[in-house]
Write a protein that holds these residues in place. Structure first.
Motif, mmCIF file in Angstrom:
data_model
loop_
_atom_site.group_PDB
_atom_site.id
_atom_site.type_symbol
_atom_site.label_atom_id
_atom_site.label_comp_id
_atom_site.label_asym_id
_atom_site.label_seq_id
_atom_site.Cartn_x
_atom_site.Cartn_y
_atom_site.Cartn_z
ATOM 1 N N PHE A 1 0.755 -1.222 0.042
ATOM 2 C CA PHE A 1 0.104 -0.024 -0.113
ATOM 3 C C PHE A 1 0.827 1.392 -0.127
ATOM 4 O O PHE A 1 0.602 2.290 -0.393
ATOM 5 N N THR A 2 2.062 1.359 0.417
ATOM 6 C CA THR A 2 2.656 2.200 0.969
ATOM 7 C C THR A 2 4.303 2.525 0.133
ATOM 8 O O THR A 2 4.679 3.527 0.204
ATOM 9 N N VAL A 3 4.652 1.264 -0.444
ATOM 10 C CA VAL A 3 6.143 1.109 -0.915
ATOM 11 C C VAL A 3 6.335 2.020 -2.202
ATOM 12 O O VAL A 3 5.254 2.373 -3.149
ATOM 13 N N ASN A 4 7.345 2.899 -2.064
ATOM 14 C CA ASN A 4 7.916 3.598 -3.354
ATOM 15 C C ASN A 4 8.938 2.805 -4.056
ATOM 16 O O ASN A 4 10.151 2.742 -3.578
ATOM 17 N N ASN A 5 8.600 2.308 -4.940
ATOM 18 C CA ASN A 5 9.429 1.610 -6.208
ATOM 19 C C ASN A 5 10.171 2.508 -6.998
ATOM 20 O O ASN A 5 9.426 3.257 -7.824
ATOM 21 N N LEU A 6 11.468 2.430 -6.804
ATOM 22 C CA LEU A 6 12.371 3.310 -7.627
ATOM 23 C C LEU A 6 12.892 2.308 -8.624
ATOM 24 O O LEU A 6 13.589 1.503 -8.600
ATOM 25 N N VAL A 7 12.383 2.863 -9.982
ATOM 26 C CA VAL A 7 12.706 1.878 -11.283
ATOM 27 C C VAL A 7 13.040 3.030 -12.281
ATOM 28 O O VAL A 7 12.405 3.928 -12.636
ATOM 29 N N ASN B 1 0.794 0.833 -5.260
ATOM 30 C CA ASN B 1 2.000 1.233 -4.897
ATOM 31 C C ASN B 1 2.583 2.560 -5.542
ATOM 32 O O ASN B 1 1.905 3.011 -6.472
ATOM 33 N N THR B 2 3.739 3.139 -5.035
ATOM 34 C CA THR B 2 4.250 4.364 -5.832
ATOM 35 C C THR B 2 5.242 3.987 -6.759
ATOM 36 O O THR B 2 6.064 3.065 -6.533
ATOM 37 N N THR C 1 5.589 8.979 -7.030
ATOM 38 C CA THR C 1 4.055 9.293 -7.102
ATOM 39 C C THR C 1 3.285 8.007 -7.345
ATOM 40 O O THR C 1 3.737 7.007 -8.042
ATOM 41 N N THR C 2 2.281 8.204 -6.398
ATOM 42 C CA THR C 2 1.379 7.061 -6.442
ATOM 43 C C THR C 2 0.690 6.686 -7.475
ATOM 44 O O THR C 2 0.203 7.790 -8.327
ATOM 45 N N MET C 3 0.452 5.464 -7.872
ATOM 46 C CA MET C 3 -0.184 5.092 -9.148
ATOM 47 C C MET C 3 -1.583 5.360 -9.359
ATOM 48 O O MET C 3 -1.562 5.612 -10.684
ATOM 49 N N THR C 4 -2.235 5.801 -8.469
ATOM 50 C CA THR C 4 -3.697 6.493 -8.796
ATOM 51 C C THR C 4 -3.486 7.755 -8.931
ATOM 52 O O THR C 4 -4.465 8.548 -9.511
ATOM 53 N N ASP D 1 -7.117 0.219 -7.657
ATOM 54 C CA ASP D 1 -7.137 -1.091 -6.945
ATOM 55 C C ASP D 1 -8.165 -0.597 -5.687
ATOM 56 O O ASP D 1 -8.032 0.594 -5.088
ATOM 57 N N TRP D 2 -8.526 -1.666 -5.089
ATOM 58 C CA TRP D 2 -9.585 -1.432 -3.989
ATOM 59 C C TRP D 2 -8.879 -0.659 -2.789
ATOM 60 O O TRP D 2 -8.172 -1.042 -2.298
ATOM 61 N N MET D 3 -9.491 0.537 -2.622
ATOM 62 C CA MET D 3 -8.761 1.485 -1.529
ATOM 63 C C MET D 3 -7.427 2.274 -1.874
ATOM 64 O O MET D 3 -6.975 2.574 -0.896
ATOM 65 N N ALA D 4 -7.080 2.006 -3.110
ATOM 66 C CA ALA D 4 -6.010 2.725 -3.566
ATOM 67 C C ALA D 4 -6.023 4.300 -3.726
ATOM 68 O O ALA D 4 -4.892 4.964 -3.702
ATOM 69 N N GLY D 5 -7.183 4.802 -3.977
ATOM 70 C CA GLY D 5 -7.501 6.321 -4.246
ATOM 71 C C GLY D 5 -7.169 6.935 -3.112
ATOM 72 O O GLY D 5 -7.784 6.699 -2.015
ATOM 73 N N ARG D 6 -6.375 7.906 -2.941
ATOM 74 C CA ARG D 6 -6.059 8.819 -1.836
ATOM 75 C C ARG D 6 -6.194 10.129 -1.876
ATOM 76 O O ARG D 6 -6.358 11.114 -0.725
#
Length: 813
Positions: free
Chosen positions: A169-175, A205-206, A210-213, A236-241
């Motif tokens: 729910f919170t990870v910031n993936n650096l790609v 995830n972020t 930036t969060t994907m939503t 994804d369910w409950m991903a909108g922030r």
């Protein structure tokens, strides 16, 4: 130029969408985008819009009721489907799932999952296809095409880099952008290009801060802009922030409703000047276009007027399973089984694990275990069975031997209604309650009935869920207290958490006892939807493990062939957590070694959705990977073991030990997870590091032999002539890899550029035709922020796996 019929139909639907949009006021628009409950969107009769219904659907269509009382066809896991290396078969699977969706009143499947197997520790990898973006994309495109040809929408997920479960729910993936483009975005791009999906789901995830939503660049500029995606984007369910961040970032629908970041909050943002109404209109337009395509908007011709012919779900599930089984080892022709006696060993041979845990779970009307399948296939008196070792060290949802119902009461104890409970798990969401029951009047739910043990001894009972519970067995109340979540960070703990043991009762085989689990209904504040979710769990008496292994050894010694089924459990592979290691749970490795020592003709069937370590692989005669094989898995296994059909699968992901695996990090540090391996995952990484896996990508044996006779290259078309040089009909997967002529440290040593399947009888030849796409010769240039065609000489490697090259040719581009 005159419009084609397809274009005319599209134009007519667009006209209907615009007409409907023009009739809506701001409040109606924003309510539509918020969702109305767990699985559906708002109905708007004033514009002829029906409520759009969504459902999870990677391997089966659950529908809006998450219960065994509403059964579904359960196909093999996505890893199994990818192991067929057959987009056409994936397309047929999609056609069946569309049929199932229509039967259940579902308009949109929340599938397929096309994230990559970045690390073997990914706990949800059974729900994704492969470590390779090309294979993933083309299997996914087949699936999407089949579903949408059935008039049902798809939602390709999870966009993007949702490749592990830890802190999801919170990870910031650096790609790096190159890794995103060449690996993680590539399957989505292939599916958009080849299958035109009607939906996509943005992940929790972020990515790079930036969060994907809210990821305007990846959603609006790449997905919609560069690729031309015109479907709807659901969270994804409950991903909108964030209200403003989500709508500006290209999120059309925030689920589940109605308490989301849209609705009244979005209408207020427009009226306050924070959001342009035209931005809302674009999101509504995407939803209405989806409704038009699936036939939920009056005045719009659906994309599919007549659904395809009916599909036999059980037959297709069985075919996919046997086509997916990967025979990775077969010494001295151990398989197919020769005439004689067979000792079948393993708890998973009797109580089969046919699918993975989490939101992909469905409830089939029947499950064929390996014991069922082989009992039906082998001559009477030739098959024996022993448990050997049980991997289930934890309690499981109450099932065999239980006869239960759910009784709903108000605060005064009056019965409001009753519901069926085919097993011990209740998951009622939104309005999915028994007749006469409402959330505002509901106070307690009691699972009550009888349990008839099949074994004498101490039976353990437990509870899965959070809240106040009362557990009674055979007239004794063992627990009356509040069970609290083990992990406060995951709002889905009640669905995916572990059962907690709360009682142990001495019971006698065949003698029924009364059982009761009462739950006091209360919703946590952080859950924005109404749900009743808990389970009664159970574990049979645990016999001495040494005795069980000894019994298995004796059975194996007395038989001509020993077949050992080993498996993971839903506490090893499931949504919600990653794996800690790749070992088989319990004492299964010890069991295999003991059986193999007693019978050199030992065949091991590995029942897991993704790689596990096989430390005994050199000690056994044959190893067959069955994945999670779906409801007909046992019948398919009998087909393959007896030789009625050959195993048709090839590995879609590399199998090796965790110690040797090049990419293993799935746990963030300070909220961040750097993808330091860049473009080197899967076989790309194994080759870069010079490490040898247990079984390489693309590997798989059949029951016949193949000779590779010639490879001709015309432009970017590769024609491969192969001959079945064995004694029985078979199927071969011809794999084409591309290797740059000059070594380049920044590029993989080789990569999959295409594949094709052929079938032939003994002595017959067949031609496989593989088209090499332009993208196979391109890399992402981060400086220029675009694709760069790399000219030069390339070796075309025609192979049976990444390491088994049969023919080569050279191409200069």
């Amino acid at each position: 130029m005159a419009a084609t019929p397809g274009n005319q139909a599209d134009q007519a639907r667009e006209a209907a969408v615009e007409a409907a949009l023009g009739k809506l006021d701001l409040d109606a628009k924003t309510r539509l985008l918020a969702g109305q409950d767990m699985w559906s969107l708002l109905e708007l009769p004033e514009i002829g819009l029906k409520s759009l219904v969504m459902s999870d659907g990677p391997i089966g269509v659950r529908g809006v009721r998450w219960t065994a009382d509403d059964p579904s066809i359960a196909l093999p896991s996505p890893t199994a489907l990818a192991a067929t290396w057959d987009p056409g078969l994936a397309r047929r699977a999609g056609t069946l799932l569309a049929q199932e969706a229509r039967r259940k009143g579902v308009h949109v499947l929340l599938a397929p999952t096309v994230n990559l197997h970045r690390s073997p520790l990914g706990g949800r990898h059974f729900e994704a296809y492969s470590e390779d973006p090309y294979l993933t994309g083309h299997i996914g495109a087949g699936y999407v095409t089949g579903v949408q040809e059935g008039g049902v929408g798809t939602t390709v997920k999870h966009f993007v880099a949702n490749d592990a479960e830890t802190d999801r729910f919170t990870v910031n993936n650096l790609v790096s952008e190159r890794a995103l483009r060449e690996l993680y975005l590539r399957p989505f791009e292939i599916i958009v290009e080849n299958a035109h999906p009607w939906g996509v789901m943005t992940a929790y995830n972020t990515v790079n801060g930036t969060t994907m939503t809210e990821h305007r660049y990846l959603v609006n500029e790449v997905l919609r802009g560069e690729w031309g995606f015109d479907g709807y984007n659901v969270s994804d369910w409950m991903a909108g922030r964030s209200t403003v961040g989500a709508i500006e970032g290209g999120l059309d629908v925030a689920m589940p409703g109605p308490q989301t970041v849209y609705g009244e909050a979005l209408a207020r943002a427009v009226r306050d000047g924070e959001v342009e109404e035209a931005t809302v209109d674009e999101a509504v337009r995407n939803v209405l276009r989806l409704a038009a395509r699936v036939g939920a908007l009056d005045g719009a011709e659906p994309a599919v007027a007549e659904p395809p012919a009916a599909v036999d779900g059980e037959a297709l599930a069985r075919e996919i399973a046997r086509r997916a089984f990967v025979l990775v080892k077969n010494d001295n022709g151990a398989l197919p089984l020769k005439p004689g006696t067979v000792a079948l060993i393993g708890a998973a041979a009797r109580d089969a694990r046919v699918l993975g845990g989490g939101s992909a779970t469905v409830f089939p009307s029947r499950t064929v275990s390996p014991l069922d399948g082989l009992t039906a296939a082998l001559p009477e008196g030739t098959l024996s069975y022993a448990v050997g070792a049980d991997p289930n060290t934890e309690l499981a949802v109450a099932d065999k031997g239980f006869s239960l119902k759910a009784v709903c009461r108000d605060t005064d104890g009056n019965i409001l209604g009753t519901g069926s409970a085919p097993n011990g798990q209740l998951q009622w969401m939104g309005s999915d309650l028994p007749e006469g029951v409402t959330h505002d009047r509901l106070h307690t739910v009691e699972l009550t009935g009888t349990f008839t043990p099949r074994d004498t001894g101490p039976h353990t009972f437990g509870i899965k869920g959070t809240g106040h519970f009362t557990l009674t067995v055979a007239g004794t109340t063992y627990y009356d207290d509040v069970q609290r979540p083990a992990d406060d960070s995951d709002p889905f703990e009640a669905f995916f958490g572990s059962p907690v043991p709360r009682a142990q009762a001495e019971l006698t085989a065949g003698e029924p006892v009364e059982v009761s689990l009462t739950y006091v209904y209360a919703l946590p504040e952080e859950v924005p939807f109404k749900v009743v979710a808990f389970a009664l769990a159970h574990q049979e008496p645990q016999r001495d493990p040494d005795e069980l292994i000894a019994e298995a050894v004796e059975a194996a010694r007395a038989a001509d062939t020993a077949v050992v089924v080993v498996a993971t459990t839903d506490r090893v592979e499931s949504e919600g957590f990653d794996r800690k290691d790749l070992t088989l749970p319990g004492r299964q490795d010890e069991l295999v070694r003991a059986v193999a020592a007693a019978n050199p003709n030992t065949v091991v069937v590995v029942n897991s959705g993704s790689p596990v370590e096989l430390p005994w692989r050199d000690e056994v005669a044959a190893v067959l990977l069955s994945w999670f094989p779906g409801q007909e898995g046992g019948a398919a296994l009998a087909d393959v073991l007896t030789g009625a059909h050959e195993p048709g699968g090839r590995l879609p992901t590399t199998w090796g030990s965790l110690a040797d695996a090049p990419v293993t990090q799935v746990t963030p540090a300070d909220g961040e997870l750097p993808y330091t391996e860049d473009v080197f995952i899967g076989y790309r990484a194994w080759e870069k590091e010079g490490r040898t896996p247990s079984y390489p990508f693309g590997h798989g044996l059949g029951y016949t032999d193949w000779s590779y006779e010639s490879a001709e290259v015309e432009g970017t078309t590769v024609r491969v002539r192969v001959r079945n040089s064995g004694e029985r009909a078979g199927r071969e997967v011809v794999q084409v890899y591309l290797a740059p002529g000059e070594a380049d440290a920044g590029r993989p040593r080789r990569w999959l550029a295409g594949f094709a399947s052929v079938a032939a009888g003994p002595g017959e030849s067949a031609e496989a035709v593989v088209e090499l796409p332009r993208r196979a010769f391109e890399i992402w240039d981060e400086a220029a922020r675009g694709w760069s065609f790399v000219k030069g000489s390339y070796e075309i490697q025609v192979s049976r796996s990444i390491t088994d090259r049969r023919l080569t040719a050279t191409i200069n581009v």
